[in-house]
Design a protein around this motif. Structure first.
Motif, PDB file in Angstrom:
ATOM      1  N   VAL A  97       0.877  -1.166   0.000  1.00 55.85           N
ATOM      2  CA  VAL A  97       0.000   0.000   0.000  1.00 55.85           C
ATOM      3  C   VAL A  97       0.916   1.218   0.000  1.00 55.85           C
ATOM      4  CG1 VAL A  97      -1.750   1.310   1.252  1.00 55.85           C
ATOM      5  CG2 VAL A  97      -1.827  -1.191   1.264  1.00 55.85           C
ATOM      6  N   THR A  98       0.747   2.069  -0.987  1.00 56.31           N
ATOM      7  CA  THR A  98       1.536   3.291  -1.076  1.00 56.31           C
ATOM      8  C   THR A  98       0.712   4.435  -0.518  1.00 56.31           C
ATOM      9  OG1 THR A  98       2.701   2.469  -3.021  1.00 56.31           O
ATOM     10  CG2 THR A  98       2.776   4.845  -2.631  1.00 56.31           C
ATOM     11  N   ALA A  99       1.259   5.103   0.482  1.00 57.24           N
ATOM     12  CA  ALA A  99       0.605   6.271   1.074  1.00 57.24           C
ATOM     13  C   ALA A  99       1.189   7.515   0.420  1.00 57.24           C
ATOM     14  CB  ALA A  99       0.839   6.307   2.580  1.00 57.24           C
ATOM     15  N   VAL A 100       0.311   8.392  -0.041  1.00 60.08           N
ATOM     16  CA  VAL A 100       0.738   9.636  -0.677  1.00 60.08           C
ATOM     17  C   VAL A 100       0.217  10.797   0.161  1.00 60.08           C
ATOM     18  CG1 VAL A 100       0.699  11.030  -2.786  1.00 60.08           C
ATOM     19  CG2 VAL A 100       0.610   8.515  -2.941  1.00 60.08           C
ATOM     20  N   ALA A 101       1.133  11.651   0.570  1.00 61.69           N
ATOM     21  CA  ALA A 101       0.780  12.795   1.421  1.00 61.69           C
ATOM     22  C   ALA A 101       0.368  13.999   0.580  1.00 61.69           C
ATOM     23  CB  ALA A 101       1.967  13.157   2.306  1.00 61.69           C
ATOM     24  N   LEU A 102      -0.205  14.982   1.242  1.00 62.85           N
ATOM     25  CA  LEU A 102      -0.626  16.210   0.574  1.00 62.85           C
ATOM     26  C   LEU A 102       0.534  16.907  -0.135  1.00 62.85           C
ATOM     27  CD1 LEU A 102      -3.012  17.620   3.330  1.00 62.85           C
ATOM     28  CD2 LEU A 102      -3.674  16.654   1.108  1.00 62.85           C
ATOM     29  N   ASN A 103       1.752  16.756   0.394  1.00 64.63           N
ATOM     30  CA  ASN A 103       2.929  17.375  -0.214  1.00 64.63           C
ATOM     31  C   ASN A 103       3.636  16.432  -1.182  1.00 64.63           C
ATOM     32  OD1 ASN A 103       4.205  15.562   1.450  1.00 64.63           O
ATOM     33  ND2 ASN A 103       5.419  17.083   2.547  1.00 64.63           N
ATOM     34  N   ASP A 104       2.961  15.335  -1.559  1.00 65.33           N
ATOM     35  CA  ASP A 104       3.450  14.316  -2.493  1.00 65.33           C
ATOM     36  C   ASP A 104       4.534  13.418  -1.920  1.00 65.33           C
ATOM     37  OD1 ASP A 104       1.652  14.991  -4.537  1.00 65.33           O
ATOM     38  OD2 ASP A 104       2.963  16.591  -5.240  1.00 65.33           O
ATOM     39  N   TYR A 105       4.783  13.475  -0.607  1.00 65.65           N
ATOM     40  CA  TYR A 105       5.673  12.494   0.017  1.00 65.65           C
ATOM     41  C   TYR A 105       5.041  11.124  -0.180  1.00 65.65           C
ATOM     42  CZ  TYR A 105       8.149   9.817   3.606  1.00 65.65           C
ATOM     43  OH  TYR A 105       8.889   8.866   4.272  1.00 65.65           O
ATOM     44  N   VAL A 106       5.865  10.129  -0.504  1.00 63.69           N
ATOM     45  CA  VAL A 106       5.372   8.783  -0.765  1.00 63.69           C
ATOM     46  C   VAL A 106       6.047   7.806   0.179  1.00 63.69           C
ATOM     47  CG1 VAL A 106       5.286   6.923  -2.486  1.00 63.69           C
ATOM     48  CG2 VAL A 106       4.912   9.284  -3.191  1.00 63.69           C
ATOM     49  N   SER A 107       5.243   6.933   0.758  1.00 66.35           N
ATOM     50  CA  SER A 107       5.732   5.892   1.654  1.00 66.35           C
ATOM     51  C   SER A 107       5.068   4.582   1.274  1.00 66.35           C
ATOM     52  CB  SER A 107       5.402   6.261   3.095  1.00 66.35           C
ATOM     53  OG  SER A 107       5.749   5.210   3.955  1.00 66.35           O
ATOM     54  N   THR A 108       5.863   3.519   1.203  1.00 62.56           N
ATOM     55  CA  THR A 108       5.319   2.218   0.839  1.00 62.56           C
ATOM     56  C   THR A 108       5.283   1.310   2.050  1.00 62.56           C
ATOM     57  OG1 THR A 108       6.162   2.473  -1.403  1.00 62.56           O
ATOM     58  CG2 THR A 108       5.577   0.246  -0.711  1.00 62.56           C
ATOM     59  N   LEU A 109       4.085   0.795   2.331  1.00 64.87           N
ATOM     60  CA  LEU A 109       3.887  -0.124   3.451  1.00 64.87           C
ATOM     61  C   LEU A 109       3.621  -1.518   2.896  1.00 64.87           C
ATOM     62  CD1 LEU A 109       2.423   2.759   4.182  1.00 64.87           C
ATOM     63  CD2 LEU A 109       1.714   1.492   6.164  1.00 64.87           C
ATOM     64  N   PRO A 110       4.418  -2.489   3.284  1.00 66.68           N
ATOM     65  CA  PRO A 110       4.093  -3.852   2.873  1.00 66.68           C
ATOM     66  C   PRO A 110       2.759  -4.276   3.484  1.00 66.68           C
ATOM     67  CG  PRO A 110       6.324  -3.711   3.760  1.00 66.68           C
ATOM     68  CD  PRO A 110       5.643  -2.414   4.059  1.00 66.68           C
ATOM     69  N   MET A 111       1.954  -4.985   2.729  1.00 72.61           N
ATOM     70  CA  MET A 111       0.681  -5.477   3.252  1.00 72.61           C
ATOM     71  C   MET A 111       0.939  -6.374   4.466  1.00 72.61           C
ATOM     72  SD  MET A 111      -2.556  -4.948   2.562  1.00 72.61           S
ATOM     73  CE  MET A 111      -2.952  -4.700   0.843  1.00 72.61           C
ATOM     74  N   VAL A 163      -1.612  12.239   5.052  1.00 68.89           N
ATOM     75  CA  VAL A 163      -1.984  11.280   4.011  1.00 68.89           C
ATOM     76  C   VAL A 163      -3.300  11.685   3.357  1.00 68.89           C
ATOM     77  CG1 VAL A 163      -2.652   8.869   3.585  1.00 68.89           C
ATOM     78  CG2 VAL A 163      -0.724   9.390   5.115  1.00 68.89           C
ATOM     79  N   ALA A 164      -3.299  11.652   2.019  1.00 68.49           N
ATOM     80  CA  ALA A 164      -4.498  11.977   1.238  1.00 68.49           C
ATOM     81  C   ALA A 164      -4.914  10.833   0.334  1.00 68.49           C
ATOM     82  CB  ALA A 164      -4.248  13.223   0.388  1.00 68.49           C
ATOM     83  N   LYS A 165      -3.957   9.952  -0.002  1.00 73.48           N
ATOM     84  CA  LYS A 165      -4.250   8.855  -0.931  1.00 73.48           C
ATOM     85  C   LYS A 165      -3.566   7.586  -0.466  1.00 73.48           C
ATOM     86  CE  LYS A 165      -4.053  12.003  -4.871  1.00 73.48           C
ATOM     87  NZ  LYS A 165      -3.267  12.367  -6.044  1.00 73.48           N
ATOM     88  N   LEU A 166      -4.214   6.456  -0.736  1.00 77.99           N
ATOM     89  CA  LEU A 166      -3.623   5.142  -0.574  1.00 77.99           C
ATOM     90  C   LEU A 166      -3.792   4.410  -1.893  1.00 77.99           C
ATOM     91  CD1 LEU A 166      -5.033   4.068   2.926  1.00 77.99           C
ATOM     92  CD2 LEU A 166      -2.748   4.981   2.433  1.00 77.99           C
ATOM     93  N   ILE A 167      -2.722   3.794  -2.361  1.00 76.63           N
ATOM     94  CA  ILE A 167      -2.752   3.053  -3.615  1.00 76.63           C
ATOM     95  C   ILE A 167      -2.380   1.607  -3.316  1.00 76.63           C
ATOM     96  CG2 ILE A 167      -1.854   2.876  -5.961  1.00 76.63           C
ATOM     97  CD1 ILE A 167      -0.987   5.905  -5.562  1.00 76.63           C
TER      98      ILE A 167
END
Length: 169
Positions: A97-111, A163-167
């Motif tokens: 799951v990729t978390a995308v912040a309002l400032n476009d910071y991206v963090s990837t969390l393993p399921m 966080v604003a988006k989860l992919i």
């Protein structure tokens, strides 16, 4: 009185949302959307996406995690939606799951993190909703005090705020 009205509206939204989730579709947000989930999900309310307002997220169910973190002094109480439960509601199938912040910071969390740890998407800190200037509206929080391995840079960098988006991939 206003709290009672919000409670009733949240309960109605929860019942509607839960019944729709089983049918493959989610209701539309009534309030301001604060989270969009996309990627490999089965339950949506838009074109391939699931968009949530605060009440919809609260309807999933909030849990509390009390933990120390590098961002705040002392023990902090976070309240939020368990990511495992949220992923189940949207019918997520994937390995990350990729978390995308309002400032476009991206963090990837393993399921696997979401399955193994009580990772939450925090909405409140010490009883108050988190505003954007306070790392809100949503903050990925691990229960750092529950295992030494969580008290490392690996897990701290996965803890995206604003966080604003989860992919789901």
């Amino acid at each position: 009185m206003m709290r009672f009205v919000r409670f009733i509206l949240s309960a109605i939204a929860a019942l509607t949302w839960l019944s729709c989730a089983h049918a493959g579709g989610l209701p539309q947000p009534v309030g301001k959307p604060i989270l969009t989930i996309s990627g490999n999900i089965a339950n949506t309310n838009g074109k391939g996406t699931a968009t949530f307002d605060r009440d919809m997220l609260e309807a999933v169910g909030l849990v509390t995690v009390e933990t120390h973190s590098p961002w705040y002094d002392g023990l902090t109480r976070f309240e939020g939606v368990p990511l495992k439960k949220l992923m189940e509601y949207v019918g997520a199938k994937g390995t990350v799951v990729t978390a995308v912040a309002l400032n476009d910071y991206v963090s990837t969390l393993p399921m696997s993190d979401i399955e193994k740890f009580n990772v939450i998407l925090a909405m409140k800190r010490d009883g108050n909703y988190m505003e954007v200037r306070e790392k809100g509206p949503l903050f990925v929080i691990y229960p750092y005090d529950t295992a030494a391995e969580l008290q490392t840079q690996t897990y701290y960098t996965r803890s995206a705020w604003q966080v604003a988006k989860l992919i789901v991939e």
